[in-house]
Motif scaffolding. Structure first.
Motif, PDB file in Angstrom:
ATOM      1  N   ARG A   1       0.957  -1.376   0.096  1.00 49.45           N
ATOM      2  CA  ARG A   1       0.105   0.079   0.483  1.00 49.45           C
ATOM      3  C   ARG A   1       0.860   1.198  -0.039  1.00 49.45           C
ATOM      4  NH1 ARG A   1      -3.678  -1.489   5.038  1.00 49.45           N
ATOM      5  NH2 ARG A   1      -1.822  -2.015   5.841  1.00 49.45           N
ATOM      6  N   ASP A   2       2.521   1.009  -0.281  1.00 49.17           N
ATOM      7  CA  ASP A   2       3.280   2.338   0.158  1.00 49.17           C
ATOM      8  C   ASP A   2       3.682   1.948  -1.375  1.00 49.17           C
ATOM      9  OD1 ASP A   2       4.541   3.901   2.532  1.00 49.17           O
ATOM     10  OD2 ASP A   2       6.081   3.602   0.623  1.00 49.17           O
ATOM     11  N   PRO A   3       4.192   3.406  -1.846  1.00 47.43           N
ATOM     12  CA  PRO A   3       4.343   3.387  -3.488  1.00 47.43           C
ATOM     13  C   PRO A   3       5.951   2.967  -2.972  1.00 47.43           C
ATOM     14  CG  PRO A   3       4.260   5.878  -2.630  1.00 47.43           C
ATOM     15  CD  PRO A   3       3.768   4.726  -1.451  1.00 47.43           C
ATOM     16  N   TYR A   4       6.932   3.271  -1.333  1.00 44.29           N
ATOM     17  CA  TYR A   4       7.763   2.412  -2.042  1.00 44.29           C
ATOM     18  C   TYR A   4       8.667   1.303  -0.710  1.00 44.29           C
ATOM     19  CZ  TYR A   4       9.356   7.400  -3.416  1.00 44.29           C
ATOM     20  OH  TYR A   4       9.065   8.116  -4.140  1.00 44.29           O
ATOM     21  N   GLY A   5       7.230   0.903  -0.240  1.00 43.75           N
ATOM     22  CA  GLY A   5       7.252  -0.024   0.642  1.00 43.75           C
ATOM     23  C   GLY A   5       7.548  -0.289   2.052  1.00 43.75           C
ATOM     24  N   ILE A   6       7.789   0.888   2.762  1.00 42.02           N
ATOM     25  CA  ILE A   6       8.082   0.934   3.877  1.00 42.02           C
ATOM     26  C   ILE A   6       6.786   0.641   4.080  1.00 42.02           C
ATOM     27  CG2 ILE A   6       8.484   3.424   5.195  1.00 42.02           C
ATOM     28  CD1 ILE A   6       8.524   5.232   2.979  1.00 42.02           C
ATOM     29  N   ILE A   7       7.847  -0.066   5.552  1.00 41.99           N
ATOM     30  CA  ILE A   7       6.581  -0.301   6.415  1.00 41.99           C
ATOM     31  C   ILE A   7       6.125   1.174   7.330  1.00 41.99           C
ATOM     32  CG2 ILE A   7       6.638  -2.461   8.714  1.00 41.99           C
ATOM     33  CD1 ILE A   7       9.492  -3.491   7.496  1.00 41.99           C
ATOM     34  N   ARG A   8       4.822   1.160   7.984  1.00 46.50           N
ATOM     35  CA  ARG A   8       4.521   1.831   8.820  1.00 46.50           C
ATOM     36  C   ARG A   8       3.428   1.348   9.900  1.00 46.50           C
ATOM     37  NH1 ARG A   8       5.386   6.242   6.533  1.00 46.50           N
ATOM     38  NH2 ARG A   8       5.972   6.208   3.848  1.00 46.50           N
TER      39      ARG A   8
END
Length: 249
Positions: free
Chosen positions: A242-249
Motif C-alpha cells: 500500500r506504500d509506493p516505496y514499500g515502507i513499513i508503517r
C-alpha cells in the motif's frame, strides 16, 4: 560420502534515524555469497570521495553531521554545504547501483513515538522475507542498544504474537498467532558505525527517509528531502504494497 546443502544467507545491516515522534530504521540485506563484491563497490565509492573531495576513507559518514559540517574536525572544511548535499544525494544512487550485487533495502517509519515497535516491525518483515527468499539472516546493528535489542530478538524467537490482518486467524479463530523469528539466526552483532561502510550507508538511507517524511526548510533548499526517491529496484516493496516505496508503517 557426506553431502553438503547450499544454505542461502544474508547479512542485514541496520541503522536508525529519529526525530520524535518519528522513528525510522533502514536495513540493507547483503547476500553472503556476494559480500566481497558489495564491499568492494562501497570501497570504490569511498575511494572516489577521497580522490575527488579529499574525504578520507576512514572518515565516518554520519548523515546529520556530514550535511551540517559540525563535528568534522576540519575534515569537511573545503567542501561547501551545497557540495555535501550533492554527495549525500549521490549516495542513494550508489545504494541503487548495489542492486547489481543483489542488495535489497528494507525501511520502516512510525510516527507514534514507539521505537521498539518500529524495530519489531522491521524484524518481522525481514523474517517473513527470508522465508520467501529461502534464506536466513544475521543482523548487524550500530552500537548503542546491545542488551536491549538482543533481549528483543531472543524474546521474539520464543514469543512473538502477530495479529491477523483480517481481525482473526481463520484456522484458529484467535486474534493473534505466535510466529517466531525462525529465520534470524544468532544474537544480533553490534559494530561501531565508524568501522562499517555498510552501517554508514544505512545511516544515510534512514536520514534520507526521515527528511522525506519530515522535511525542513534547509533540507528542502538543498533537495535532500528528495534523495530517498532515487531508490527503486533495491526496495523490498513487498513489505507494504500500500506504500509506493514499500515502507513499513
Amino acid at each position: 560420502m557426506v553431502g553438503f546443502c547450499h544454505l542461502r544467507m544474508h547479512f542485514i545491516y541496520i541503522d536508525d534515524s529519529s526525530e520524535r515522534p518519528t522513528h525510522i530504521f533502514s536495513a540493507m540485506a547483503v547476500p553472503v555469497s556476494r559480500w566481497n563484491e558489495t564491499f568492494l563497490g562501497l570501497k570504490q565509492w569511498r575511494t572516489h570521495l577521497r580522490t575527488i573531495h579529499g574525504i578520507s576513507t576512514s572518515y565516518e559518514l554520519h548523515a546529520n553531521q556530514f550535511l551540517s559540517g559540525r563535528g568534522s574536525l576540519g575534515a569537511l572544511n573545503t567542501i561547501s554545504r551545497h557540495k555535501r548535499a550533492q554527495i549525500f544525494h549521490t549516495s542513494f544512487a550508489v545504494t541503487e547501483w548495489l542492486l547489481s550485487f543483489d542488495v535489497r533495502v528494507f525501511n520502516v517509519c512510525l510516527n507514534d513515538d514507539r521505537q521498539d515497535w518500529a524495530f519489531e516491525r522491521l524484524l518481522n518483515r525481514i523474517n517473513r522475507t527470508m522465508h520467501a527468499w529461502g534464506s536466513y539472516a544475521h543482523l548487524i546493528c550500530d552500537e548503542g542498544k546491545e542488551e536491549h535489542y538482543t533481549k528483543m530478538v531472543r524474546r521474539m524467537r520464543v514469543f512473538n504474537p502477530i495479529p491477523s490482518n483480517r481481525g482473526i486467524w481463520d484456522d484458529t479463530g484467535s486474534l493473534t498467532r505466535n510466529i517466531t523469528l525462525d529465520r534470524i539466526i544468532e544474537d544480533p552483532q553490534f559494530k561501531s558505525s565508524a568501522r562499517s561502510y555498510f552501517i554508514q550507508q544505512c545511516d544515510f538511507l534512514a536520514y534520507g527517509l526521515l527528511r522525506k517524511e519530515r522535511p525542513t526548510p534547509k533540507t528542502k533548499r538543498y533537495g535532500i528531502h528528495k534523495s530517498f526517491e532515487q531508490l527503486d529496484g533495491t526496495l523490498v516493496r513487498e513489505c507494504n504494497l500500500r506504500d509506493p516505496y514499500g515502507i513499513i508503517r
